[in-house]
Design a protein around this motif. Sequence first.
Motif, PDB file in Angstrom:
ATOM      1  N   SER A   1       0.824  -1.207   0.000  1.00 42.76           N
ATOM      2  CA  SER A   1       0.000   0.000   0.000  1.00 42.76           C
ATOM      3  C   SER A   1       0.854   1.251   0.000  1.00 42.76           C
ATOM      4  O   SER A   1       2.011   1.246   0.436  1.00 42.76           O
ATOM      5  N   TYR A   2       0.246   2.334  -0.480  1.00 39.60           N
ATOM      6  CA  TYR A   2       0.832   3.672  -0.384  1.00 39.60           C
ATOM      7  C   TYR A   2      -0.206   4.574   0.257  1.00 39.60           C
ATOM      8  O   TYR A   2      -1.367   4.602  -0.160  1.00 39.60           O
ATOM      9  N   GLU A   3       0.195   5.301   1.294  1.00 41.40           N
ATOM     10  CA  GLU A   3      -0.709   6.210   2.003  1.00 41.40           C
ATOM     11  C   GLU A   3      -0.063   7.585   2.120  1.00 41.40           C
ATOM     12  O   GLU A   3       1.137   7.689   2.418  1.00 41.40           O
ATOM     13  N   ALA A   4      -0.857   8.619   1.901  1.00 40.54           N
ATOM     14  CA  ALA A   4      -0.323   9.980   1.926  1.00 40.54           C
ATOM     15  C   ALA A   4      -0.783  10.790   3.134  1.00 40.54           C
ATOM     16  O   ALA A   4      -0.108  11.743   3.526  1.00 40.54           O
ATOM     17  N   GLN A   5      -1.932  10.436   3.734  1.00 40.24           N
ATOM     18  CA  GLN A   5      -2.495  11.276   4.797  1.00 40.24           C
ATOM     19  C   GLN A   5      -2.470  10.644   6.173  1.00 40.24           C
ATOM     20  O   GLN A   5      -2.268  11.331   7.173  1.00 40.24           O
ATOM     21  N   PHE A   6      -2.712   9.320   6.241  1.00 42.68           N
ATOM     22  CA  PHE A   6      -2.819   8.655   7.533  1.00 42.68           C
ATOM     23  C   PHE A   6      -1.991   7.375   7.543  1.00 42.68           C
ATOM     24  O   PHE A   6      -1.642   6.841   6.491  1.00 42.68           O
ATOM     25  N   ILE A   7      -1.717   6.882   8.729  1.00 45.66           N
ATOM     26  CA  ILE A   7      -1.087   5.573   8.873  1.00 45.66           C
ATOM     27  C   ILE A   7      -2.065   4.526   8.343  1.00 45.66           C
ATOM     28  O   ILE A   7      -3.268   4.604   8.624  1.00 45.66           O
ATOM     29  N   PRO A   8      -1.620   3.536   7.570  1.00 45.88           N
ATOM     30  CA  PRO A   8      -2.537   2.512   7.061  1.00 45.88           C
ATOM     31  C   PRO A   8      -3.303   1.825   8.188  1.00 45.88           C
ATOM     32  O   PRO A   8      -2.776   1.636   9.292  1.00 45.88           O
ATOM     33  N   GLY A   9      -4.552   1.468   7.897  1.00 48.65           N
ATOM     34  CA  GLY A   9      -5.432   0.901   8.913  1.00 48.65           C
ATOM     35  C   GLY A   9      -4.859  -0.279   9.659  1.00 48.65           C
ATOM     36  O   GLY A   9      -5.030  -0.398  10.882  1.00 48.65           O
ATOM     37  N   LEU A  10      -4.165  -1.188   8.962  1.00 49.39           N
ATOM     38  CA  LEU A  10      -3.626  -2.385   9.612  1.00 49.39           C
ATOM     39  C   LEU A  10      -2.509  -2.061  10.596  1.00 49.39           C
ATOM     40  O   LEU A  10      -2.177  -2.883  11.451  1.00 49.39           O
ATOM     41  N   LEU A  11      -1.932  -0.870  10.480  1.00 52.25           N
ATOM     42  CA  LEU A  11      -0.802  -0.490  11.338  1.00 52.25           C
ATOM     43  C   LEU A  11      -1.197   0.520  12.411  1.00 52.25           C
ATOM     44  O   LEU A  11      -0.348   1.019  13.138  1.00 52.25           O
ATOM     45  N   GLN A  12      -2.482   0.819  12.528  1.00 55.13           N
ATOM     46  CA  GLN A  12      -2.924   1.838  13.476  1.00 55.13           C
ATOM     47  C   GLN A  12      -3.060   1.289  14.899  1.00 55.13           C
ATOM     48  O   GLN A  12      -3.510   0.162  15.105  1.00 55.13           O
ATOM     49  N   SER A  13      -2.680   2.106  15.874  1.00 58.01           N
ATOM     50  CA  SER A  13      -2.962   1.799  17.274  1.00 58.01           C
ATOM     51  C   SER A  13      -4.430   2.117  17.550  1.00 58.01           C
ATOM     52  O   SER A  13      -5.082   2.831  16.780  1.00 58.01           O
ATOM     53  N   GLU A  14      -4.931   1.627  18.672  1.00 59.65           N
ATOM     54  CA  GLU A  14      -6.357   1.828  18.956  1.00 59.65           C
ATOM     55  C   GLU A  14      -6.696   3.301  19.161  1.00 59.65           C
ATOM     56  O   GLU A  14      -7.691   3.796  18.626  1.00 59.65           O
ATOM     57  N   ASP A  15      -5.872   4.036  19.904  1.00 56.87           N
ATOM     58  CA  ASP A  15      -6.173   5.442  20.157  1.00 56.87           C
ATOM     59  C   ASP A  15      -6.043   6.281  18.890  1.00 56.87           C
ATOM     60  O   ASP A  15      -6.813   7.222  18.678  1.00 56.87           O
ATOM     61  N   TYR A  16      -5.051   5.959  18.060  1.00 51.58           N
ATOM     62  CA  TYR A  16      -4.901   6.681  16.793  1.00 51.58           C
ATOM     63  C   TYR A  16      -6.120   6.415  15.912  1.00 51.58           C
ATOM     64  O   TYR A  16      -6.684   7.342  15.314  1.00 51.58           O
ATOM     65  N   ALA A  17      -6.540   5.153  15.826  1.00 49.25           N
ATOM     66  CA  ALA A  17      -7.716   4.809  15.027  1.00 49.25           C
ATOM     67  C   ALA A  17      -8.938   5.564  15.543  1.00 49.25           C
ATOM     68  O   ALA A  17      -9.740   6.088  14.758  1.00 49.25           O
ATOM     69  N   ARG A  18      -9.087   5.642  16.849  1.00 50.59           N
ATOM     70  CA  ARG A  18     -10.242   6.339  17.434  1.00 50.59           C
ATOM     71  C   ARG A  18     -10.221   7.820  17.043  1.00 50.59           C
ATOM     72  O   ARG A  18     -11.265   8.398  16.707  1.00 50.59           O
ATOM     73  N   ALA A  19      -9.056   8.439  17.076  1.00 52.45           N
ATOM     74  CA  ALA A  19      -8.948   9.855  16.728  1.00 52.45           C
ATOM     75  C   ALA A  19      -9.281  10.087  15.257  1.00 52.45           C
ATOM     76  O   ALA A  19     -10.008  11.023  14.904  1.00 52.45           O
ATOM     77  N   VAL A  20      -8.764   9.221  14.374  1.00 53.57           N
ATOM     78  CA  VAL A  20      -9.030   9.361  12.944  1.00 53.57           C
ATOM     79  C   VAL A  20     -10.506   9.146  12.650  1.00 53.57           C
ATOM     80  O   VAL A  20     -11.125   9.886  11.874  1.00 53.57           O
ATOM     81  N   ILE A  21     -11.091   8.144  13.285  1.00 51.87           N
ATOM     82  CA  ILE A  21     -12.505   7.840  13.063  1.00 51.87           C
ATOM     83  C   ILE A  21     -13.384   8.966  13.601  1.00 51.87           C
ATOM     84  O   ILE A  21     -14.366   9.367  12.968  1.00 51.87           O
ATOM     85  N   ARG A  22     -13.029   9.503  14.757  1.00 54.60           N
ATOM     86  CA  ARG A  22     -13.808  10.600  15.325  1.00 54.60           C
ATOM     87  C   ARG A  22     -13.786  11.824  14.402  1.00 54.60           C
ATOM     88  O   ARG A  22     -14.809  12.484  14.194  1.00 54.60           O
TER      89      ARG A  22
END
Length: 298
Positions: A129-150
């Motif tokens: 994968s190539y990502e420009a804005q966020f850390i790829p979903g499979l590599l996200q921590s729970e708190d980071y994922a929560r912040a991005v989703i929020r």
Amino acid sequence: MSSLPAEHSVDPLVGSEDSGPTVLRMVLGSQLRRLRIAAGVTRGAAGYEIRCSHTKISRMELGQVSFKRRDVADLLTLYGVSDDTEREAILSLTAQANARGWWHNFADLMPGWFEVYVGLEEAASVIRSYEAQFIPGLLQSEDYARAVIRDGYPLATPDEIERRVRLRMNRARLVYSPEPPRIWAIIDEAAVRRQPGGAAVMRAQLEHMLELCRLPHVTVQVAPFARGGPAAAGPFTILRFAEPALPDIVYLEQLTGAAYLDKREDLDAYTTVVDQLAVQALTPSETIGFLTRIFDAY
């Protein structure tokens, strides 16, 4: 009895417990496509036979929809497959392909086009994968994922946000599965500088990613600002599967939909781009040093 070549036989391994329903649908669709082409039948004629459009036939052959046993039986008849053993093998695969994956419990949160992706991701043997804005979903921590989703769902209720976090964390468990896929992510520097949720959340995310970088099946490369801008192609993922019957797939996500590309010319173009990005980006060892310096600066 059908006189089809051996390549049209159903691989008995695709029905194993390790195969998810998405990959089974893809295998079945691939089988039906080869049978149709061998019989000289157009998608339009196949659609007419089972009272649907040629577009529906195309989606069936790509494994993007579920299959009705009657429709598959009618198509097999149209394609000249008369051998009882061969027909029953394909019809048995139809029943297995209609099983529900774990992600079905989150179906109310996902549009159909993303539900397809989750199934493909689960079945892939290599994910580039190539990502420009966020850390790829499979590599996200729970708190980071929560912040991005929020940030991405500002009107969502707290319960919905937590369910979306659980969905993403369930996807991320793939990294630690007994037979994980080979994960190779190229991430633009902007994604590792951006701080969804604030500095503390991002520091923990960097620590999490540094741990993942040390797993033998995970490769992370950062594309730094100093080596040019983001890829003109935008974010994308290339999925490869262990099943020889399945082609590689390029996944492109947009705001309200997604594209799944499996034509040879598309695959070649995106593979060339990701290979070029890998050459231009920091090496995996340089990336670990780069991420460590950012982590230490917090």
